[in-house]
Enzyme design. Structure first.
Site, PDB file in Angstrom:
ATOM      1  N   ARG A  58       0.845  -1.217   0.000  1.00 46.96           N
ATOM      2  CA  ARG A  58       0.000   0.000   0.000  1.00 46.96           C
ATOM      3  C   ARG A  58       0.871   1.255   0.000  1.00 46.96           C
ATOM      4  O   ARG A  58       1.647   1.454  -0.862  1.00 46.96           O
ATOM      5  CB  ARG A  58      -0.969   0.010   1.202  1.00 46.96           C
ATOM      6  CG  ARG A  58      -1.764  -1.278   1.384  1.00 46.96           C
ATOM      7  CD  ARG A  58      -2.680  -1.600   0.243  1.00 46.96           C
ATOM      8  NE  ARG A  58      -3.534  -2.741   0.577  1.00 46.96           N
ATOM      9  CZ  ARG A  58      -4.088  -3.539  -0.322  1.00 46.96           C
ATOM     10  NH1 ARG A  58      -3.891  -3.369  -1.611  1.00 46.96           N
ATOM     11  NH2 ARG A  58      -4.844  -4.554   0.056  1.00 46.96           N
ATOM     12  N   ASN A  88      -0.418  -2.780  -7.605  1.00 52.62           N
ATOM     13  CA  ASN A  88      -1.806  -2.260  -7.657  1.00 52.62           C
ATOM     14  C   ASN A  88      -2.045  -1.245  -6.538  1.00 52.62           C
ATOM     15  O   ASN A  88      -3.028  -1.313  -5.809  1.00 52.62           O
ATOM     16  CB  ASN A  88      -2.830  -3.401  -7.587  1.00 52.62           C
ATOM     17  CG  ASN A  88      -2.781  -4.161  -6.284  1.00 52.62           C
ATOM     18  OD1 ASN A  88      -1.744  -4.199  -5.620  1.00 52.62           O
ATOM     19  ND2 ASN A  88      -3.881  -4.782  -5.898  1.00 52.62           N
ATOM     20  N   HIS A 173      -1.610 -13.071 -12.180  1.00 52.62           N
ATOM     21  CA  HIS A 173      -2.844 -13.396 -11.471  1.00 52.62           C
ATOM     22  C   HIS A 173      -3.755 -13.998 -12.547  1.00 52.62           C
ATOM     23  O   HIS A 173      -4.388 -13.278 -13.313  1.00 52.62           O
ATOM     24  CB  HIS A 173      -3.421 -12.098 -10.894  1.00 52.62           C
ATOM     25  CG  HIS A 173      -4.675 -12.268 -10.089  1.00 52.62           C
ATOM     26  ND1 HIS A 173      -4.848 -11.691  -8.856  1.00 52.62           N
ATOM     27  CD2 HIS A 173      -5.812 -12.939 -10.338  1.00 52.62           C
ATOM     28  CE1 HIS A 173      -6.050 -11.994  -8.387  1.00 52.62           C
ATOM     29  NE2 HIS A 173      -6.660 -12.752  -9.281  1.00 52.62           N
ATOM     30  N   HIS A 209      -0.631 -17.183  -6.112  1.00 49.96           N
ATOM     31  CA  HIS A 209      -1.774 -17.729  -5.360  1.00 49.96           C
ATOM     32  C   HIS A 209      -2.623 -18.779  -6.074  1.00 49.96           C
ATOM     33  O   HIS A 209      -3.790 -18.552  -6.362  1.00 49.96           O
ATOM     34  CB  HIS A 209      -2.651 -16.604  -4.792  1.00 49.96           C
ATOM     35  CG  HIS A 209      -3.122 -15.545  -5.755  1.00 49.96           C
ATOM     36  ND1 HIS A 209      -3.608 -15.819  -6.994  1.00 49.96           N
ATOM     37  CD2 HIS A 209      -3.195 -14.199  -5.606  1.00 49.96           C
ATOM     38  CE1 HIS A 209      -3.953 -14.704  -7.579  1.00 49.96           C
ATOM     39  NE2 HIS A 209      -3.712 -13.706  -6.755  1.00 49.96           N
ATOM     40  N   ASP A 282       0.384 -13.012  -0.166  1.00 48.48           N
ATOM     41  CA  ASP A 282      -0.604 -12.098  -0.745  1.00 48.48           C
ATOM     42  C   ASP A 282      -1.133 -11.172   0.366  1.00 48.48           C
ATOM     43  O   ASP A 282      -2.330 -10.885   0.436  1.00 48.48           O
ATOM     44  CB  ASP A 282      -1.764 -12.863  -1.406  1.00 48.48           C
ATOM     45  CG  ASP A 282      -2.580 -11.963  -2.335  1.00 48.48           C
ATOM     46  OD1 ASP A 282      -2.251 -10.777  -2.451  1.00 48.48           O
ATOM     47  OD2 ASP A 282      -3.555 -12.464  -2.919  1.00 48.48           O
TER      48      ASP A 282
HETATM   49  O1  DOR Z   1      -7.691 -10.571  -2.354  1.00 52.28           O
HETATM   50  C1  DOR Z   1      -6.964  -9.853  -3.022  1.00 52.28           C
HETATM   51  N1  DOR Z   1      -6.539  -8.661  -2.558  1.00 52.28           N
HETATM   52  N2  DOR Z   1      -6.598 -10.241  -4.254  1.00 52.28           N
HETATM   53  C2  DOR Z   1      -5.935  -9.428  -5.100  1.00 52.28           C
HETATM   54  O2  DOR Z   1      -5.660  -9.821  -6.201  1.00 52.28           O
HETATM   55  C3  DOR Z   1      -5.586  -8.053  -4.695  1.00 52.28           C
HETATM   56  C4  DOR Z   1      -5.524  -7.941  -3.234  1.00 52.28           C
HETATM   57  C5  DOR Z   1      -5.482  -6.515  -2.742  1.00 52.28           C
HETATM   58  O3  DOR Z   1      -4.706  -5.737  -3.288  1.00 52.28           O
HETATM   59  O4  DOR Z   1      -6.194  -6.181  -1.804  1.00 52.28           O
HETATM   60 ZN    ZN Z   2      -2.006 -10.071  -4.484  1.00 49.03          ZN
END
Ligand code: DOR
Ligand code: ZN
Length: 399
Positions: A58, A88, A173, A209, A282
């Site tokens: 984050r 992301n 993914h 995953h 993850d």
């Molecule tokens: O559960 C998930 N959370 N899968 C993802 O692919 C992204 C991740 C997130 O960034 O919160």
């Molecule tokens: Zn992820």
């Protein structure tokens, strides 16, 4: 020079009673080493620091969920000394300037940080340039948190070809379509689709995953036909199933979703047998408030970086997993795959080290969580085998 004395050290695939000496690198492993700082580690186990190749750190505009400082504290308290962070973020890591800014933020954390570049419609023509600033790439085939989805097949071919030219690893993914609510029954089909692309373009592929038996089997088969692919699963898929999600709702909402009991048992078997290359978490921190708004609206993802090693150390204590396999999937294999100078205890490697007390048993509680999100899906679980000290490049970072 720091000397850890009298411990049982995991060296060359075995346990040895020996000392280990290091500054930022491991300098010697043997008996009666001398140095200015000596720490008695009698009765303890010394392992290479864990490497979690799949975290969402984050920060930037989502630092209320986690930031590099809190992620670093959480990781090292769990014996994890290197993390690879996904792109992301908000804003996404799809341009050199933003990756550099992110790396600067990461430099203040106590953990080694590696960074994935994100792929968007806009940067497909400039992957070579982005490759100079990132450690690997990540591609999302289906909708998930953030805005990095590419669904166009023609673009997929371009991307696999382009990434192969950069020589970098491509983490995928492999989930087409939106996030399914229950078990991803089409996971193996999506994985086949990605494996074919990697085979056609000779892309170095890492599948993140993987949750189902058929998914694992598809990858194992592809390896036999020499596709350059590695396979990751996560603790949540080893510990929970769709039944748990039915009971606990949004707290166990994740993408891909939890699978069946049969899949879960198969994953443990595959882990013990050596079919799974890497365990990563993850780690997807979302706040308690965000997770409390009901299943439909809550974001997908669960945190986990600080408990990856303890969950697996507990499995070693319970004789469900060998220590050798634990070190392979959490340390040696990720280091090999991502080309990192860590992941094993040998002279010349970075001194990324965690000291474990296999006798400490403790219950995971909300109060003990160090991630900024402040909760864990493993709350209430009693686990035996905890890190008591962690060093990153020779620096004591925990406690
Ligand atoms: O559960 C998930 N959370 N899968 C993802 O692919 C992204 C991740 C997130 O960034 O919160
Ligand atoms: Zn992820």
């Amino acid at each position: 020079m720091t000397i850890l004395r009298n411990a049982t050290v995991f060296v060359d695939g075995q346990l040895r009673k020996t000392d280990i000496a290091f500054d930022e690198k491991i300098r010697a492993i043997g008996s009666n080493l001398s140095g200015d700082e000596q720490i008695d580690c009698s009765g303890r186990l010394i392992l290479p620091g864990g490497i979690d190749v799949h975290v969402h750190a984050r920060d930037l505009n989502q630092s209320h969920k986690e930031d590099w400082a809190s992620l670093g504290r959480a990781a090292v308290s769990g014996g994890v000394t290197t993390v690879c962070a996904m792109p992301n973020t908000d804003p996404p890591l799809d341009r050199p300037e933003i990756v550099r800014a992110y790396r600067e933020r990461a430099a203040s954390a106590r953990v080694n940080a590696k960074i994935y570049g994100g792929i968007t419609r806009d940067n497909i023509g400039r992957l070579e340039e982005l490759a100079r600033d990132v450690d690997a790439f990540k591609l999302y085939l289906g909708e998930t948190t953030g805005n990095l989805v590419i669904t166009d097949r023609k673009l997929h071919r371009e991307i696999f070809k382009g990434i192969a030219q950069t020589g970098k690893l491509l983490a995928v993914h492999a989930q087409r379509g939106g996030p399914p609510k229950t078990v991803t029954r089409h996971e193996a089909d999506d994985i086949h689709y990605v494996l074919d692309l990697a085979a056609a373009h000779e892309t170095k592929l890492h599948l993140v995953h993987v949750t189902t038996r058929r998914g694992v089997e598809a990858i194992v088969e592809a390896k036999r036909s020499k596709v350059d692919v590695t396979l990751e699963t996560c603790p949540q898929y080893l510990f929970f199933t769709e039944r748990d999600r039915e009971q606990r709702g949004a707290w166990l909402k994740m993408n891909p979703p939890l699978a069946t009991e049969e899949d879960r048992e198969f994953l443990w078997w595959a882990l013990a047998e050596g079919l799974i290359d890497i365990v990563a978490t993850d780690h997807a921190p979302h706040t308690q408030e965000e997770k409390s708004v009901g299943y439909e609206r809550a974001p997908a993802g669960v945190p986990g970086v600080e408990f990856m090693l303890v969950l697996l150390l507990n499995a070693v204590n319970a004789q469900k997993l060998s220590l050798k396999r634990l070190v392979e999937v959490c340390c040696a294999n990720p280091a090999k795959r991502f080309g990192l100078p860590t992941g094993e205890l040998s002279v010349g490697r970075d001194a990324d080290i965690t000291v474990i007390d296999m006798n400490i048993a403790r219950t995971i509680t909300r109060e003990s969580v160090r991630s900024k999100c402040g909760w864990s899906p493993y709350e209430g679980l009693r686990v035996q085998g905890w890190p008591v000290m962690t060093f990153v490049k020779g620096r004591a970072v925990y406690p």
